[in-house]
Design a protein around this motif. Structure first.
Motif, PDB file in Angstrom:
ATOM      1  N   ALA A 160      21.327  43.041  35.816  1.00 16.96           N
ATOM      2  CA  ALA A 160      21.263  44.110  36.819  1.00 16.96           C
ATOM      3  C   ALA A 160      22.602  44.783  37.084  1.00 16.96           C
ATOM      4  CB  ALA A 160      20.710  43.540  38.133  1.00 16.96           C
ATOM      5  N   ILE A 161      23.688  44.277  36.532  1.00 15.42           N
ATOM      6  CA  ILE A 161      25.018  44.823  36.831  1.00 15.42           C
ATOM      7  C   ILE A 161      25.128  46.325  36.548  1.00 15.42           C
ATOM      8  CG2 ILE A 161      27.433  44.783  36.061  1.00 15.42           C
ATOM      9  CD1 ILE A 161      27.241  41.734  36.021  1.00 15.42           C
ATOM     10  N   PRO A 162      24.647  46.848  35.422  1.00 23.52           N
ATOM     11  CA  PRO A 162      24.744  48.308  35.202  1.00 23.52           C
ATOM     12  C   PRO A 162      24.042  49.122  36.286  1.00 23.52           C
ATOM     13  CG  PRO A 162      24.153  47.177  33.169  1.00 23.52           C
ATOM     14  CD  PRO A 162      24.034  46.162  34.256  1.00 23.52           C
ATOM     15  N   PHE A 163      22.938  48.608  36.814  1.00 23.67           N
ATOM     16  CA  PHE A 163      22.185  49.326  37.848  1.00 23.67           C
ATOM     17  C   PHE A 163      22.841  49.153  39.222  1.00 23.67           C
ATOM     18  CE2 PHE A 163      19.366  47.596  34.539  1.00 23.67           C
ATOM     19  CZ  PHE A 163      19.032  48.791  33.909  1.00 23.67           C
ATOM     20  N   ARG A 175      34.299  47.502  43.172  1.00 21.09           N
ATOM     21  CA  ARG A 175      35.679  47.268  42.757  1.00 21.09           C
ATOM     22  C   ARG A 175      36.136  45.832  43.048  1.00 21.09           C
ATOM     23  NH1 ARG A 175      35.487  49.991  47.468  1.00 21.09           N
ATOM     24  NH2 ARG A 175      36.760  49.246  49.225  1.00 21.09           N
ATOM     25  N   LYS A 176      35.659  45.241  44.149  1.00 19.83           N
ATOM     26  CA  LYS A 176      36.002  43.853  44.491  1.00 19.83           C
ATOM     27  C   LYS A 176      34.707  43.123  44.823  1.00 19.83           C
ATOM     28  CE  LYS A 176      39.547  42.760  46.939  1.00 19.83           C
ATOM     29  NZ  LYS A 176      40.510  42.630  48.059  1.00 19.83           N
ATOM     30  N   VAL A 177      34.264  42.282  43.893  1.00 19.97           N
ATOM     31  CA  VAL A 177      32.946  41.654  44.018  1.00 19.97           C
ATOM     32  C   VAL A 177      33.089  40.139  44.115  1.00 19.97           C
ATOM     33  CG1 VAL A 177      30.669  41.379  42.972  1.00 19.97           C
ATOM     34  CG2 VAL A 177      31.929  43.526  42.676  1.00 19.97           C
ATOM     35  N   GLU A 210      34.166  42.133  32.654  1.00 18.94           N
ATOM     36  CA  GLU A 210      34.072  43.045  31.511  1.00 18.94           C
ATOM     37  C   GLU A 210      34.011  44.501  31.959  1.00 18.94           C
ATOM     38  OE1 GLU A 210      30.601  41.786  29.411  1.00 18.94           O
ATOM     39  OE2 GLU A 210      31.697  40.372  28.166  1.00 18.94           O
ATOM     40  N   GLU A 211      33.607  44.714  33.207  1.00 22.39           N
ATOM     41  CA  GLU A 211      33.459  46.076  33.718  1.00 22.39           C
ATOM     42  C   GLU A 211      34.824  46.670  34.060  1.00 22.39           C
ATOM     43  OE1 GLU A 211      30.574  47.769  33.937  1.00 22.39           O
ATOM     44  OE2 GLU A 211      29.601  46.056  32.979  1.00 22.39           O
TER      45      GLU A 211
END
Length: 263
Positions: A81-84, A94-96, A112-113
């Motif tokens: 789900a990361i791309p969505f 930016r900070k997760v 990787e993003e």
């Protein structure tokens, strides 16, 4: 008296010579060419190197890092789900902070993003974790912490907090402590991944690892609980996420709730 020399049988000499030439021919045919032997040695060396360094600092093998097994795994769903999530939250990625078992796999995927910093909290033992995960712990990027106690971060330390495969194992008593804590350390939102009651099979083996069986709850139960804890759903993020998922025909295998941080 001189002994007469025994005459040599010509046919035997021919036979012996033929056998010798035949043996030499077989040896020459079965002998591998030098370049083939060298090639096999090189391939074997690369395989050994890959085996010993398969989890030492590269982010390419997410499947090798993740240790969640079985039918119930929302941690794997987070990676899909990361791309969505990026479409829905934009700069808020930016900070997760990710919270949940096998957080190293999610942190690796987030790193990787571009323009994304990531941290993780592993609520359970990491004794069997790979070298890469233990390296993240050594660097302080991933922490091992009990979710039933206050998180070791200041308020609004992260723009976005994602939690998966963790809240399902907590009773309402501990949820009352944990969920507000997750919202406290986020500034732009909290995303909750939780299993569907009917779509996932809970393994009895999970009891030994997580201290109990998962309590898979319906979306109605969760929405009611969010209201009780004064957490509002983030309608803007929900619409952006659903639109991005629709364009790629992405259907999550877990329930996903988008919540606002405490103001």
């Amino acid at each position: 008296m001189m002994m007469s020399r025994r005459p040599i049988n010509p046919s035997r000499r021919v036979a012996d010579g033929g056998a010798a030439s035949l043996e030499a021919s077989i040896r020459s045919k079965t002998r591998s060419p030098p370049y083939l032997t060298i090639g096999l040695v090189i391939v074997g060396a690369f395989l050994l190197i890959g085996y010993f360094y398969r989890d030492t600092g590269t982010f390419g093998s997410i499947k090798g890092i993740s240790r969640v097994e079985g039918d119930f795994s929302c941690t794997v769903e987070v990676q899909k789900a990361i791309p969505f999530l990026k479409k829905a939250y934009g700069d808020s990625m930016r900070k997760v902070l990710h919270v949940g078992p096998d957080t190293c796999s999610v942190v690796a995927r987030l790193l990787e993003e571009e323009d994304t910093q990531a941290w993780g909290i592993e609520p359970y033992d990491i004794e069997d974790a790979g070298h890469f995960c233990k390296k993240l712990v050594h660097k302080g990027i991933v922490r091992v912490a009990d979710m039933k106690f206050p998180l070791p971060y200041r308020a609004k330390s992260f723009s976005l907090v994602i939690v998966s495969d963790a809240l399902d194992y907590l009773s309402p008593r501990y949820l009352n402590r944990t969920l507000p804590e997750l919202a406290r350390v986020s500034s732009d939102g909290l995303v909750v991944f939780t299993g569907y009651p009917r779509h996932h099979k809970v393994k009895v083996a999970d009891k030994s690892r997580f201290g109990g069986l998962a309590k898979l709850r319906s979306s109605t139960w969760w929405v009611r609980y969010f209201v009780q804890t004064s957490l509002e759903e983030n309608e803007v993020a929900i619409k952006k996420f659903e639109l991005a998922a629709l364009k790629k025909s992405y259907v999550p295998s877990c329930q996903i709730f988008h919540l606002r941080s405490y103001r």
